[in-house]
Design a protein around this motif. Structure first.
Motif, short mmCIF file in Angstrom:
data_model
loop_
_atom_site.label_atom_id
_atom_site.label_comp_id
_atom_site.label_asym_id
_atom_site.label_seq_id
_atom_site.Cartn_x
_atom_site.Cartn_y
_atom_site.Cartn_z
N VAL A 63 137.42 -29.87 131.47
CA VAL A 63 136.55 -28.68 131.18
C VAL A 63 135.26 -29.02 130.35
O VAL A 63 135.23 -30.21 129.94
CB VAL A 63 137.35 -27.87 130.33
N PRO A 64 134.42 -28.25 130.18
CA PRO A 64 133.11 -28.78 129.34
C PRO A 64 133.45 -29.19 128.33
O PRO A 64 134.23 -28.90 127.47
CB PRO A 64 132.23 -27.48 129.28
N ALA A 94 126.58 -32.14 136.93
CA ALA A 94 127.36 -31.32 135.82
C ALA A 94 127.91 -32.09 134.54
O ALA A 94 128.45 -31.55 133.84
CB ALA A 94 128.69 -30.70 136.54
N VAL A 95 127.39 -33.42 134.63
CA VAL A 95 127.88 -34.30 133.29
C VAL A 95 126.45 -34.77 132.78
O VAL A 95 125.24 -34.84 133.32
CB VAL A 95 128.39 -35.41 133.64
N VAL A 161 131.09 -33.71 130.27
CA VAL A 161 131.07 -32.61 131.17
C VAL A 161 130.10 -31.44 130.50
O VAL A 161 130.24 -31.13 129.19
CB VAL A 161 132.24 -32.00 131.43
N ARG A 162 129.17 -31.21 131.05
CA ARG A 162 128.15 -30.10 130.55
C ARG A 162 128.96 -28.93 130.34
O ARG A 162 129.64 -28.54 131.12
CB ARG A 162 126.96 -29.93 131.28
#
Lengths: 162, 324
Positions: A63-64, A94-95, A161-162
């Motif tokens: 998860v973010p 996304a990271v 994770v962003r």
């Protein structure tokens, strides 16, 4: 002259054929001197016997905010040394990079230029020119001058994770 | 969102990130996003320059369940009757589309009174103000519409006061929002329950959030005082036939807020006769006829409709009678 030209022509044909095979099936050909093996782990802090310790697990649930470790194992499988071994790793969108490391250079412009993060700047629509931050990194690059036959190692970076 | 579409979106995101490195989502990447990592190497060997790619490792981002709630009222909301509106804002702070169950609890410790919850409504037209008949009232068991990540929804809780409250009493109403997928301690996993079949994971908010809205009883009361002054025909103040009695009725509105439909009436005492044209409200004359002005008077009595009375104000009615 004609004979020599024909030999060259023949060599050229063989070369073209090899190139065609390489492009068609890059993963299958046996001539690669170096094999790369990518892996990803998720970093978790777990309490074992009352002590907190960091463990690396297969990422079943991400998860973010989770911290991931991407690794690329390399190995010179040939009998010849390999020179100017440069590994480039575009960061998944996304990271974001968690921390910089002396072992690699980074790019904040999509891989056009590389350097130490501290030396890089970024043009921000709001803030104008500013120092680049880990979150700005788009690519990572490792450079190894030479890998001896049979030599192997692991290149890794930590991302969030962003 | 299908996986194929997610992949496409990811590729686009990379391109946008190059131009706008600050475009990262406030609540994190969307649930279902694929994180794909591939390294490539170039090197020189006896066979010349070579290029090799690693395998691609892929991780799917799960749905994080998180919610925030805040009151939108600047202070305690005055309550005097039904239809009192408390305003809240519910925000999906997770990374996937999620609906929320809302529960309003009027019984908060420390309350002087517990209000009655009449309805919970959502701000359908998005204007921030409760519009009866326009904004949708949630039925029993209904949850909010699905909110996208970062989307906020204005919610109204409509309450009425119980009987017997007094001016200045305070009360709070608690509104709880819970992710419909589930709540629990942070890290709880609901397998396959997230967007497009990914796991749903409870975030730091425990996937629920609650806050209090404040009420302040704003009740006005009316005190009425009647006095009489007698003027006899001889310049004295004896109650003799022919003497004129001036009655003064003072209505004082106390407390806070307003009273509506304030009406002052009185009967003409037996043995006296109303002196025509003597009715006044706050020193202004009122006609005896039942017409456009606030008052009317007859042999039977007087009737003055003040209307809205504001707390702290006095309303004075006078009229004369003659002793028969």
């Amino acid at each position: 002259m004609n004979k020599v030209a024909n030999i060259f022509k023949g060599l050229f044909s063989v070369g073209s054929l090899c190139a065609a095979i390489l492009i068609a099936a890059p993963a299958a050909h046996a001539q690669e001197a170096v094999a790369l093996d990518g892996k990803v782990k998720v970093e978790r802090v777990e309490t074992v016997d009352g002590k907190e310790q960091t463990v690396f697990k297969e990422p079943t649930s991400v998860v973010p905010g989770d911290k991931l470790v991407f690794s690329t194992a390399y190995r010179n499988t040939s009998t010849q040394p390999v020179d100017n071994f440069v590994v480039t790793n575009p960061l998944p969108g996304a990271v974001m990079l968690a921390e910089t490391d002396d072992s690699f250079e980074v790019s904040v412009d999509g891989g056009a230029t590389f350097g130490a993060l501290a030396d890089l700047t970024i043009t921000d629509a709001e803030a104008g020119q500013r120092a680049a931050k880990p979150a700005d990194v788009t690519h990572i690059r490792w450079t190894l001058a030479r890998i001896a036959p049979g030599e192997e190692g692991v290149l890794e970076y930590h991302a969030i994770v962003r | 969102m299908t996986n194929a579409r997610t992949k496409l979106a990811l590729a686009t995101t990379t391109a946008i990130l190059f131009a706008m490195p600050h475009a990262a989502h406030a609540t994190g990447v969307t649930a279902g996003t694929l994180i794909e990592n591939t390294a490539s190497a170039t090197y020189e060997s006896g066979a010349g320059p070579q290029t090799v790619d690693s395998n691609t490792v892929t991780v799917t981002v799960d749905e994080l369940l998180d919610v925030a709630i805040a009151t939108q009222d600047a202070g305690a909301v005055p309550i005097s009757g039904s239809g009192t509106v408390l305003t809240f804002e519910v925000t999906n702070t997770g990374n996937g589309p999620e609906a929320f169950d809302l529960t309003a609890d009027p019984a908060v410790t420390g309350n002087d009174f517990d209000a009655t919850i009449d309805a919970i409504a959502i701000d359908t037209n998005g204007n921030g103000t409760y519009d009866p008949g326009v904004d949708t009232i949630l039925g029993a068991g209904d949850s909010t519409p699905v909110l996208d990540p970062d989307e906020a929804l204005t919610v109204f809780v409509i309450v009425s006061p119980p009987a017997g409250i007094t001016d200045g009493d305070t009360s709070q109403v608690n509104l709880l929002a819970e992710a419909t997928t589930g709540t629990g301690t942070p890290g709880t996993v609901f397998t396959g329950a997230g967007e497009s079949g990914v796991d749903a994971v409870v975030g730091s908010s425990s996937a629920d959030a609650d806050t209090n809205g404040s009420l302040l009883a704003s009740l006005a009361t009316v005190a009425l005082v009647k006095s009489a002054v007698i003027a006899d025909p001889f310049g004295g103040s004896e109650a003799v036939p022919g003497a004129v009695v001036t009655y003064t009725l003072v209505a004082t509105v106390q407390g806070s807020g307003t009273v509506s439909n304030l009406r002052i009436t009185d009967v003409i005492p037996t043995g006296t006769t109303y002196s025509a044209g003597t009715l006044t409200l706050d020193a202004a004359g009122l006609s005896d006829a039942d017409d456009a002005d606030a008052g009317k008077a007859s042999a039977a009595g007087i009737d003055v409709l003040v209307g809205t009375g504001t707390a702290g104000a006095d309303y004075t009615v006078t009229f004369d009678v003659t002793i028969d």
